[in-house]
Motif scaffolding. Structure first.
Motif, PDB file in Angstrom:
ATOM      1  N   UNK A 181       0.825  -1.271   0.076  1.00 29.87           N
ATOM      2  CA  UNK A 181      -0.038  -0.152  -0.124  1.00 29.87           C
ATOM      3  C   UNK A 181       0.805   1.344  -0.084  1.00 29.87           C
ATOM      4  N   UNK A 182       2.193   1.193  -0.150  1.00 30.79           N
ATOM      5  CA  UNK A 182       2.974   2.486  -0.333  1.00 30.79           C
ATOM      6  C   UNK A 182       3.783   2.345  -1.536  1.00 30.79           C
ATOM      7  N   UNK A 183       3.846   3.584  -2.053  1.00 30.97           N
ATOM      8  CA  UNK A 183       4.617   3.446  -3.443  1.00 30.97           C
ATOM      9  C   UNK A 183       5.815   4.618  -3.181  1.00 30.97           C
ATOM     10  N   UNK A 184       7.052   4.186  -2.807  1.00 37.88           N
ATOM     11  CA  UNK A 184       8.233   5.043  -2.520  1.00 37.88           C
ATOM     12  C   UNK A 184       8.435   5.952  -3.819  1.00 37.88           C
ATOM     13  N   UNK A 185       8.235   7.222  -3.897  1.00 38.56           N
ATOM     14  CA  UNK A 185       8.582   8.090  -5.037  1.00 38.56           C
ATOM     15  C   UNK A 185      10.090   7.913  -5.529  1.00 38.56           C
ATOM     16  N   UNK A 186      10.385   7.616  -6.738  1.00 38.48           N
ATOM     17  CA  UNK A 186      11.789   7.171  -7.045  1.00 38.48           C
ATOM     18  C   UNK A 186      12.665   8.378  -7.116  1.00 38.48           C
ATOM     19  N   UNK A 238      15.737  10.333  -9.263  1.00 32.67           N
ATOM     20  CA  UNK A 238      16.125  10.640 -10.574  1.00 32.67           C
ATOM     21  C   UNK A 238      14.856  10.850 -11.369  1.00 32.67           C
ATOM     22  N   UNK A 239      13.788  11.312 -10.914  1.00 33.53           N
ATOM     23  CA  UNK A 239      12.547  11.403 -11.743  1.00 33.53           C
ATOM     24  C   UNK A 239      11.919  12.569 -11.063  1.00 33.53           C
ATOM     25  N   UNK A 240      11.276  13.388 -11.926  1.00 33.61           N
ATOM     26  CA  UNK A 240      10.480  14.682 -11.387  1.00 33.61           C
ATOM     27  C   UNK A 240       8.924  14.355 -12.119  1.00 33.61           C
ATOM     28  N   UNK A 241       8.615  13.197 -12.717  1.00 44.09           N
ATOM     29  CA  UNK A 241       7.514  13.123 -13.579  1.00 44.09           C
ATOM     30  C   UNK A 241       7.113  11.549 -13.719  1.00 44.09           C
ATOM     31  N   UNK A 242       6.590  11.145 -12.344  1.00 47.50           N
ATOM     32  CA  UNK A 242       6.039   9.631 -12.277  1.00 47.50           C
ATOM     33  C   UNK A 242       4.588   9.651 -12.602  1.00 47.50           C
ATOM     34  N   UNK A 243       4.195   8.649 -13.474  1.00 51.51           N
ATOM     35  CA  UNK A 243       2.835   8.654 -13.767  1.00 51.51           C
ATOM     36  C   UNK A 243       2.344   7.246 -13.366  1.00 51.51           C
ATOM     37  N   UNK A 244       0.883   7.088 -13.098  1.00 47.22           N
ATOM     38  CA  UNK A 244       0.196   5.867 -12.861  1.00 47.22           C
ATOM     39  C   UNK A 244      -0.184   5.325 -14.118  1.00 47.22           C
ATOM     40  N   UNK A 245      -0.523   4.040 -14.027  1.00 51.54           N
ATOM     41  CA  UNK A 245      -0.998   3.261 -15.302  1.00 51.54           C
ATOM     42  C   UNK A 245      -1.842   2.250 -14.571  1.00 51.54           C
ATOM     43  N   UNK A 246      -3.155   2.515 -14.533  1.00 52.97           N
ATOM     44  CA  UNK A 246      -3.956   1.049 -14.111  1.00 52.97           C
ATOM     45  C   UNK A 246      -4.137   0.161 -15.028  1.00 52.97           C
ATOM     46  N   UNK A 247      -4.250  -1.215 -14.324  1.00 53.36           N
ATOM     47  CA  UNK A 247      -4.010  -2.475 -15.554  1.00 53.36           C
ATOM     48  C   UNK A 247      -4.692  -3.474 -15.113  1.00 53.36           C
ATOM     49  N   UNK A 248      -5.294  -4.430 -15.708  1.00 57.63           N
ATOM     50  CA  UNK A 248      -5.507  -5.744 -15.510  1.00 57.63           C
ATOM     51  C   UNK A 248      -4.365  -6.737 -15.562  1.00 57.63           C
ATOM     52  N   UNK A 249      -4.155  -7.468 -14.526  1.00 58.62           N
ATOM     53  CA  UNK A 249      -3.024  -8.421 -14.576  1.00 58.62           C
ATOM     54  C   UNK A 249      -3.637  -9.473 -14.699  1.00 58.62           C
TER      55      UNK A 249
END
Length: 227
Positions: free
Chosen positions: A64-69, A71-82
């Motif tokens: 339930x936690x996503x550590x912001x990475x 070397x990036x200033x533009x991190x996007x979400x992409x919802x998907x069926x797995x």
């Protein structure tokens, strides 16, 4: 037999209704598999042949936690069926492909969009933008024997309660059986493989403190905070 360094732990996902877990071997991802997303990324929405990239099993995050990475200033979400494979093979016929599926889950493909864009412009691979630590968010697996094989149903993602992404599984350009069949012509698939099947339109940036909540009808929901 001993090892010169400690062997890596087995990466696994929980299974709804079971105390057993699903060991993950590989993670395949399908690029631009919804027409509206292809358009928003500046590409032709016509049914081009599918293409694939990979994430690593240890990129999976389930707490339930996503550590912001870095070397990036533009991190996007992409919802998907797995899709999780319970059987492998090569040159699988589309009409037999669903027989290889163990179950389904909700996932989010996190992308360092700025680094991915730089790689594209330089004609280089996408790993720095796609296969970084904590980049594969995933919920529990739901066995296909319990829900069947979903062909339609809402797929969506909210950020801080605001709808960002919304689509339907019937909008997949390449359907799940076709994706499995094509992958099996390129790779020897095996039990434990995951396939992230693509994202609908509406991808966008997140910042620390944001809460992402997404779901797929009939499968479930997941919630992750950006930390």
């Amino acid at each position: 037999m001993g090892y010169v360094v400690p062997p890596p732990a087995v990466i696994s996902l929980p299974i709804r209704g079971s105390e057993k877990r699903f060991p993950v071997r590989r993670i395949y991802c399908v690029g631009r598999n919804y027409a509206a997303h292809a358009v928003e990324m500046g590409h032709d929405p016509d049914r081009e042949p599918p293409f694939f990239f990979q994430k690593n099993p240890d990129n999976l995050v389930q707490d339930g936690r996503f550590p912001y990475p870095r070397r990036s200033r533009d991190v996007h979400h992409e919802i998907e069926l797995v899709v999780a494979l319970g059987e492998g093979g090569s040159d699988i016929a589309p009409e037999h492909a669903l027989g290889h599926v163990f179950g389904y889950a909700v996932g989010i493909d996190m992308t360092r969009r700025d680094l991915q864009g730089e790689a594209k412009q330089a004609g280089r691979p996408w790993e720095v933008g796609k296969a970084f630590e904590h980049s594969a968010l995933c919920g529990e697996l739901v066995p296909a024997r319990a829900i069947g094989h979903p062909e339609r149903g809402a797929i969506w993602l909210d950020v801080n309660g605001e709808r960002r992404q919304e689509g339907d599984l019937d909008q997949l350009i390449w359907k799940v059986p076709e994706v499995i069949a094509e992958l099996s012509r390129l790779f020897a698939l095996a039990p434990g493989d995951l396939i992230m099947t693509g994202t609908p339109a509406g991808v966008g940036a997140v910042v620390r403190g944001d809460v992402m909540r997404g779901g797929v009808a009939g499968i479930g929901e997941i919630t992750f905070e950006v930390v």
